[in-house]
Design a protein around this motif. Structure first.
Motif, short mmCIF file in Angstrom:
data_model
loop_
_atom_site.label_atom_id
_atom_site.label_comp_id
_atom_site.label_asym_id
_atom_site.label_seq_id
_atom_site.Cartn_x
_atom_site.Cartn_y
_atom_site.Cartn_z
N TYR A 87 -13.96 -1.27 17.59
CA TYR A 87 -15.41 -1.18 17.71
C TYR A 87 -16.06 -1.79 16.48
CZ TYR A 87 -15.15 2.84 14.50
OH TYR A 87 -14.91 3.66 13.42
N ASP A 142 -19.89 13.81 21.60
CA ASP A 142 -19.52 12.40 21.57
C ASP A 142 -19.65 11.76 22.96
OD1 ASP A 142 -18.61 10.01 20.30
OD2 ASP A 142 -16.65 10.34 21.19
N GLU A 146 -21.99 8.39 23.14
CA GLU A 146 -21.42 7.06 23.34
C GLU A 146 -22.30 6.13 24.19
OE1 GLU A 146 -19.07 5.51 21.94
OE2 GLU A 146 -18.09 7.12 20.84
N TRP A 157 -18.16 -1.51 21.64
CA TRP A 157 -16.71 -1.48 21.80
C TRP A 157 -16.18 -2.82 22.27
CZ3 TRP A 157 -13.91 2.48 20.06
CH2 TRP A 157 -14.59 3.70 19.83
N ILE A 162 -15.00 2.10 26.46
CA ILE A 162 -14.69 3.13 25.46
C ILE A 162 -13.26 3.60 25.70
CG2 ILE A 162 -15.37 5.34 24.47
CD1 ILE A 162 -18.12 4.90 25.86
N ASN A 166 -10.52 6.80 21.38
CA ASN A 166 -11.72 7.23 20.66
C ASN A 166 -11.90 8.74 20.76
OD1 ASN A 166 -14.53 7.12 19.53
ND2 ASN A 166 -15.01 7.74 21.62
#
Length: 212
Positions: A87, A142, A146, A157, A162, A166
């Motif tokens: 990322y 999270d 995101e 990313w 994603i 992660n």
């Protein structure tokens, strides 16, 4: 009616998140509010500092450890892809060193402190259950962050996907940080921190519901 510092900070935390939500959802204001993100983070940190009842060495040690750990894990992550996946950071979080925003450590500090205070309020005493639940809460946050982060240029990313790495990295790292919170003895009674945690959750939940 005179407000005490907890009440004042709580009102300001909710108010600024509501204003921020309006700004992010308004296409004419979006660019301005993205530019204000670093100042918002610093304001929330300032309100937490003002609302706390403890200015001991232990809470200062906690803050330094979490900030530095959060910043340098991101430095390693963004420059190697080994922690969270591949990322890169955009410009929304402000000044960068080693391709990493200096304020990302503040973000980790706010999330860990506020979540830890909530768990203390819920009287979770077990030294293993505490970080397990704390990391689970941060993992849930999270998931909310995101899509918003990608949409508003916080970070992006490689390949646009994603990775599962992660979420695994986020959970394990959060788990370790909560051992620091639990292990250091300082006053963890700060209801404004709980308000801030739920204000952040509401903010990102709102953006997920209406911005996409």
């Amino acid at each position: 009616m005179k407000l005490n510092r907890i009440q004042l900070c709580s009102i300001l935390m909710v108010l600024f998140h509501l204003v921020g939500l309006y700004g992010f959802l308004n296409s004419e204001l979006e660019v301005l509010f993205i530019a204000l993100v670093p100042y918002h983070l610093l304001l929330m940190l300032g309100l937490l500092i003002y609302s706390t009842k403890d200015f001991s060495n232990n809470i200062k040690i906690f803050a330094v450890i979490i900030y530095l750990a959060g910043f340098f894990i991101e430095v390693i992550g963004v420059n190697t892809g080994l922690i969270f996946g591949n990322y890169s950071y955009g410009e929304a979080l402000g000044l960068k060193v080693f391709s990493t925003p200096l304020l990302i450590g503040v973000n980790w500090l706010i999330l860990v402190y506020c979540t830890g205070v909530l768990l203390e309020y819920l009287k979770i005493k077990n030294s293993l259950i505490f970080p397990l639940i704390g990391a689970l809460i941060l993992l849930g946050i999270d998931f909310l962050i995101e899509p918003v982060a990608i949409r508003f240029n916080y970070w992006s990313w490689s390949g646009g996907e994603i990775p599962l790495q992660n979420y695994l990295g986020w959970y394990i790292f959060s788990f370790l940080l909560f051992f620091v919170f639990k292990g250091l003895d300082f006053n963890k009674d700060n209801k404004a921190a709980i308000v801030l945690l739920f204000a952040q959750i509401g903010f990102f939940l709102g953006l997920n519901m209406w911005a996409f």
